[in-house]
Scaffold this motif. Sequence first.
Motif, PDB file in Angstrom:
ATOM      1  N   HIS A  16       0.799  -1.225   0.000  1.00  0.00           N
ATOM      2  CA  HIS A  16       0.000   0.000   0.000  1.00  0.00           C
ATOM      3  C   HIS A  16       0.832   1.274   0.000  1.00  0.00           C
ATOM      4  CE1 HIS A  16      -4.065  -1.704   0.497  1.00  0.00           C
ATOM      5  NE2 HIS A  16      -3.378  -2.724   0.961  1.00  0.00           N
TER       6      HIS A  16
ATOM      7  N   ASN B  80      -0.251   0.036  -4.130  1.00  0.00           N
ATOM      8  CA  ASN B  80      -1.267  -0.972  -4.442  1.00  0.00           C
ATOM      9  C   ASN B  80      -1.591  -1.014  -5.939  1.00  0.00           C
ATOM     10  OD1 ASN B  80      -2.995  -3.053  -3.908  1.00  0.00           O
ATOM     11  ND2 ASN B  80      -4.327  -1.916  -2.544  1.00  0.00           N
ATOM     12  N   PRO B  81      -0.600  -1.324  -6.775  1.00  0.00           N
ATOM     13  CA  PRO B  81      -0.781  -1.240  -8.235  1.00  0.00           C
ATOM     14  C   PRO B  81      -1.847  -2.173  -8.799  1.00  0.00           C
ATOM     15  CG  PRO B  81       1.311  -2.327  -7.705  1.00  0.00           C
ATOM     16  CD  PRO B  81       0.755  -1.783  -6.424  1.00  0.00           C
TER      17      PRO B  81
ATOM     18  N   ARG C 192      -4.649  -3.268  -7.386  1.00  0.00           N
ATOM     19  CA  ARG C 192      -5.975  -2.686  -7.107  1.00  0.00           C
ATOM     20  C   ARG C 192      -6.252  -1.502  -8.033  1.00  0.00           C
ATOM     21  NH1 ARG C 192     -10.135  -2.173  -3.651  1.00  0.00           N
ATOM     22  NH2 ARG C 192     -10.938  -0.082  -3.313  1.00  0.00           N
ATOM     23  N   ARG C 193      -5.270  -0.639  -8.195  1.00  0.00           N
ATOM     24  CA  ARG C 193      -5.458   0.525  -9.076  1.00  0.00           C
ATOM     25  C   ARG C 193      -5.756   0.099 -10.511  1.00  0.00           C
ATOM     26  NH1 ARG C 193      -0.433   4.077  -8.669  1.00  0.00           N
ATOM     27  NH2 ARG C 193       0.174   2.033  -9.010  1.00  0.00           N
TER      28      ARG C 193
ATOM     29  N   LYS D 278      -9.403  -1.570 -10.529  1.00  0.00           N
ATOM     30  CA  LYS D 278     -10.531  -0.673 -10.251  1.00  0.00           C
ATOM     31  C   LYS D 278     -10.564   0.524 -11.203  1.00  0.00           C
ATOM     32  CE  LYS D 278     -12.995   1.787  -6.603  1.00  0.00           C
ATOM     33  NZ  LYS D 278     -14.170   1.752  -7.411  1.00  0.00           N
ATOM     34  N   ARG D 279      -9.468   1.258 -11.278  1.00  0.00           N
ATOM     35  CA  ARG D 279      -9.459   2.477 -12.090  1.00  0.00           C
ATOM     36  C   ARG D 279      -9.352   2.194 -13.580  1.00  0.00           C
ATOM     37  NH1 ARG D 279      -5.169   6.356  -8.937  1.00  0.00           N
ATOM     38  NH2 ARG D 279      -6.147   6.272  -6.881  1.00  0.00           N
TER      39      ARG D 279
END
Length: 196
Positions: free
Chosen positions: A141, A146-147, A149-150, A153-154
């Motif tokens: 994190h 947190n690559p 997750r990014r 999600k994004r």
Amino acid sequence: MRVLLVFAHPLQKSFTASVALTAREALEASGHVVDLLDLYAENFDPRLSNTERGGYFDVPYDTSAVAGIVDRLKAADGLVLVFPQWWFNFPAILKGFFDRVFAPGVAFTHDVAGGRIVPQLINIRFLYALTTTGSPWWLVHFYMGNPVRRLLKRGIANFCSRKLVFRMMSLHDMDRATEARRKAHLERIRKALAAV
């Protein structure tokens, strides 16, 4: 609902395999139909071919090489990804799944005015990412940002679907996790997916 569960780990006796089994059992116990896509067992080729890349802006884009998987994705109401994080990223086989299957005309279309892409996976209501990482929480994190997750999600979730429920559940510091911690993580997954 019909859920496409994508499993990306080469070892059938791994903890990641236990996560996939737990997710499947929880979903089926709630009455959902689970379509398990085991990328390794199905010998999925993650390499984007010359033809696929060369025709990326063709309309229609040719997805014939992965047509069966595209059909499974289009038939799904939900998507659950189960994978380890290696080098703070997806396993290559899962990255190839995105490259080849989340293609133009399937996951998005190109805006004719250029620049933007238009989401096409309107059938997908939720995307859960169930993952493990050998790194501790603070490193993933705070140091790395947190690559995974990014990106999910994004990038993938926001660009390919609208009004999608996204959730990521990770077991950090996996290599030093006690049996009690692993069991607790599986129970957390079971409860989360039972509520879908």
